[in-house]
Design an enzyme around this catalytic site. Sequence first.
Site, PDB file in Angstrom:
ATOM      1  N   ASN A 188      50.393  39.882  38.477  1.00  0.00           N
ATOM      2  CA  ASN A 188      50.182  38.526  37.955  1.00  0.00           C
ATOM      3  C   ASN A 188      51.469  37.992  37.337  1.00  0.00           C
ATOM      4  OD1 ASN A 188      49.638  40.585  36.052  1.00  0.00           O
ATOM      5  ND2 ASN A 188      48.457  39.220  34.749  1.00  0.00           N
ATOM      6  N   GLU A 220      52.596  34.836  34.974  1.00  0.00           N
ATOM      7  CA  GLU A 220      52.086  33.758  34.135  1.00  0.00           C
ATOM      8  C   GLU A 220      53.161  32.702  33.870  1.00  0.00           C
ATOM      9  OE1 GLU A 220      50.366  35.847  30.788  1.00  0.00           O
ATOM     10  OE2 GLU A 220      48.653  36.506  32.013  1.00  0.00           O
ATOM     11  N   CYS A 247      47.451  35.042  39.737  1.00  0.00           N
ATOM     12  CA  CYS A 247      46.948  36.416  39.689  1.00  0.00           C
ATOM     13  C   CYS A 247      47.776  37.369  40.553  1.00  0.00           C
ATOM     14  CB  CYS A 247      45.505  36.453  40.160  1.00  0.00           C
ATOM     15  SG  CYS A 247      44.315  35.694  39.036  1.00  0.00           S
ATOM     16  N   GLU A 280      46.602  39.269  42.942  1.00  0.00           N
ATOM     17  CA  GLU A 280      46.158  39.286  44.337  1.00  0.00           C
ATOM     18  C   GLU A 280      46.901  38.265  45.197  1.00  0.00           C
ATOM     19  OE1 GLU A 280      44.324  39.310  41.590  1.00  0.00           O
ATOM     20  OE2 GLU A 280      42.517  40.504  41.805  1.00  0.00           O
ATOM     21  N   CYS A 303      39.085  38.087  40.276  1.00  0.00           N
ATOM     22  CA  CYS A 303      38.401  36.894  39.768  1.00  0.00           C
ATOM     23  C   CYS A 303      37.800  36.105  40.944  1.00  0.00           C
ATOM     24  CB  CYS A 303      39.365  36.027  38.962  1.00  0.00           C
ATOM     25  SG  CYS A 303      40.487  35.030  39.970  1.00  0.00           S
ATOM     26  N   CYS A 321      40.261  34.620  43.420  1.00  0.00           N
ATOM     27  CA  CYS A 321      40.915  35.675  44.207  1.00  0.00           C
ATOM     28  C   CYS A 321      39.973  36.238  45.255  1.00  0.00           C
ATOM     29  CB  CYS A 321      41.417  36.783  43.290  1.00  0.00           C
ATOM     30  SG  CYS A 321      42.897  36.293  42.391  1.00  0.00           S
TER      31      CYS A 321
HETATM   32  N1  THU Z   1      44.269  38.284  36.638  1.00  0.00           N
HETATM   33  C1  THU Z   1      44.675  38.772  37.847  1.00  0.00           C
HETATM   34  O1  THU Z   1      45.879  38.939  38.078  1.00  0.00           O
HETATM   35  N2  THU Z   1      43.737  39.058  38.779  1.00  0.00           N
HETATM   36  C2  THU Z   1      42.394  38.921  38.583  1.00  0.00           C
HETATM   37  O2  THU Z   1      41.629  39.037  39.527  1.00  0.00           O
HETATM   38  C3  THU Z   1      41.885  38.660  37.226  1.00  0.00           C
HETATM   39  C4  THU Z   1      42.879  38.040  36.299  1.00  0.00           C
HETATM   40  C5  THU Z   1      45.279  37.920  35.639  1.00  0.00           C
HETATM   41  C6  THU Z   1      45.449  36.440  35.437  1.00  0.00           C
HETATM   42  C7  THU Z   1      46.064  36.407  34.056  1.00  0.00           C
HETATM   43  O3  THU Z   1      47.481  36.558  34.177  1.00  0.00           O
HETATM   44  C8  THU Z   1      45.502  37.630  33.369  1.00  0.00           C
HETATM   45  O4  THU Z   1      44.966  38.455  34.387  1.00  0.00           O
HETATM   46  C9  THU Z   1      44.410  37.331  32.364  1.00  0.00           C
HETATM   47  O5  THU Z   1      43.427  36.532  32.922  1.00  0.00           O
END
Ligand code: THU
Length: 130
Positions: free
Chosen positions: A41, A43, A52, A54, A85, A88
């Site tokens: 991920n 940000e 994310c 994925e 999520c 994703c």
């Molecule tokens: N996150 C992912 O990278 N993949 C997911 O499927 C769930 C959430 C990340 C997004 C964000 O940077 C952090 O987790 C908290 O939500």
Amino acid sequence: MSHELFEAAREAMARAYAPYSKFPVGAAIRADDGSVYVGANIENISFPQGWCAEPTAIGAMIMGGGSRIEEIAVIAEKLPLCTPCGGCRQKIAEFASADTRIYLCDDQGVQKTVTMAELLPYAFETDVIG
Ligand code: THU
């Protein structure tokens, strides 16, 4: 085979850029070309602009020449068996099949395996759009 993907996802997670959530996530895809593509991920200070693990891995797969997800492992440092999520799930489904395996991990390895159909029943699909 799944343990190799777990290790690749864990290594990818170490590259997460998650200074805001402090919730590193890693993903590793074995693609139809036999290669493993990874992502973490990434940000952004403008929070909705982050993304994310994925989609990072999917982007790496597409740009690396892969086109289908054969299997995918996901790991989060602070949440054993972190599932992808909702958004994703749809992104993975674009390049997966109903029986594609998704490996949910903890810090030791793969702890649970689910199929794409289990992870995203009633996925958005239509013949109307191309
Ligand atoms: N996150 C992912 O990278 N993949 C997911 O499927 C769930 C959430 C990340 C997004 C964000 O940077 C952090 O987790 C908290 O939500």
